[in-house]
Write an enzyme that holds these catalytic residues in place. Structure first.
Site, PDB file in Angstrom:
ATOM      1  N   ASN A  81       0.926  -1.234  -0.233  1.00 19.15           N
ATOM      2  CA  ASN A  81       0.088   0.034  -0.055  1.00 19.15           C
ATOM      3  C   ASN A  81       0.914   1.200  -0.057  1.00 19.15           C
ATOM      4  OD1 ASN A  81      -2.415   1.600  -0.025  1.00 19.15           O
ATOM      5  ND2 ASN A  81      -3.261  -0.003   1.400  1.00 19.15           N
ATOM      6  N   HIS A 111      24.641   1.007   8.923  1.00 14.38           N
ATOM      7  CA  HIS A 111      26.130   1.826   9.175  1.00 14.38           C
ATOM      8  C   HIS A 111      26.764   1.188  10.349  1.00 14.38           C
ATOM      9  CE1 HIS A 111      24.782   4.458   5.560  1.00 14.38           C
ATOM     10  NE2 HIS A 111      23.433   4.376   6.134  1.00 14.38           N
ATOM     11  N   GLY A 138       0.484  -1.336   9.178  1.00 12.28           N
ATOM     12  CA  GLY A 138       0.985   0.101   8.916  1.00 12.28           C
ATOM     13  C   GLY A 138       1.871   0.628   9.972  1.00 12.28           C
ATOM     14  N   ALA A 156       0.432  -2.977  13.754  1.00 12.44           N
ATOM     15  CA  ALA A 156       0.649  -1.965  13.260  1.00 12.44           C
ATOM     16  C   ALA A 156       1.694  -0.980  14.080  1.00 12.44           C
ATOM     17  CB  ALA A 156      -0.466  -0.886  13.139  1.00 12.44           C
ATOM     18  N   LYS A 176       7.319  -8.336  19.490  1.00 14.87           N
ATOM     19  CA  LYS A 176       7.442  -9.736  20.009  1.00 14.87           C
ATOM     20  C   LYS A 176       6.162 -10.393  19.827  1.00 14.87           C
ATOM     21  CE  LYS A 176      10.264  -8.147  23.989  1.00 14.87           C
ATOM     22  NZ  LYS A 176      10.334  -7.951  25.402  1.00 14.87           N
ATOM     23  N   ARG A 179       0.617 -13.949  20.390  1.00 15.57           N
ATOM     24  CA  ARG A 179      -0.171 -15.156  20.584  1.00 15.57           C
ATOM     25  C   ARG A 179       0.113 -15.834  19.129  1.00 15.57           C
ATOM     26  NH1 ARG A 179      -4.891 -15.341  17.737  1.00 15.57           N
ATOM     27  NH2 ARG A 179      -5.991 -13.302  17.356  1.00 15.57           N
TER      28      ARG A 179
END
Length: 206
Positions: A81, A111, A138, A156, A176, A179
């Protein structure tokens, strides 16, 4: 050893004139993609194929940004998107049926931490791999070297710094596992909202 060879071997390299010549090819295609008629869906599909090379039914909503395009390999039915950025210094491999929500950023580039090393102009790229049937929410950022398993959802706003396994919902900064995804999840389209009978009949047949 030239810097293109160093880059493609996963070594520290410098973005010299030869490297930038490769990026110029990509930027010309991005110029066309990002300024074309947004309703010209067929034209967008053709330009995405020109940018990525091999792809089957891939679609990207412009604007889109990357360094090379040729270092990005996507599977069937890829969708990205608006305002997606993929810094593809190293390979980015994405499986079938993957969706990237708006403002997703995938970074293979980095870097050195120490300022003396960083000011030497040496940089690096480490590959990113995403499995099949993955949905990236998103404003997610995926950092160099990350592998995301198949059938996984990234919430998101996540910052993905380490590998995420198959069949899970993961979110947060750092990202993390929240579930596992189970067969029970198939009946719901959003939280506790179940599919209606008509939609459910279609889904059961998939």
């Amino acid at each position: 050893m030239d810097n293109i060879t160093r880059r493609d071997s996963g070594m520290a390299y410098i973005s010299d004139d030869a490297v930038m010549e490769e990026q110029k090819v990509c930027r010309k295609i991005l110029q066309k993609l990002n300024f074309m008629d947004r309703s010209d869906f067929d034209g967008i599909v053709r330009t995405v194929k020109e940018l990525l090379g091999e792809s089957e039914d891939a679609f990207i909503n412009p604007p889109f940004y990357c360094d090379y395009g040729s270092h990005i390999k996507v599977g069937k039915n890829f969708f990205a998107n608006y305002n997606c950025t993929i810094i593809d210094v190293a390979p980015v491999t994405i499986g079938d049926n993957c969706q990237l929500a708006p403002n997703v950023a995938i970074y293979t580039a980095g870097h050195p931490v120490h300022p003396v090393s960083r000011n030497s102009m040496y940089e690096y790229g480490i590959e990113v791999t995403i499995g099949d049937n993955v949905w990236i929410g998103g404003n997610t950022v995926i950092l160099p070297g990350v592998h995301i398993g198949s059938n996984t959802v990234i919430g998101a706003g996540s910052v993905v710094t380490k590998d995420i396994p198959d069949w899970c919902v993961a979110a947060g900064n750092p990202c993390k596992v929240v579930r596992k995804i189970t067969e029970e999840d198939k009946k719901y389209y959003y939280k506790d909202r179940q599919f209606d009978d008509e939609a459910w009949e279609q889904i059961k047949g998939l």
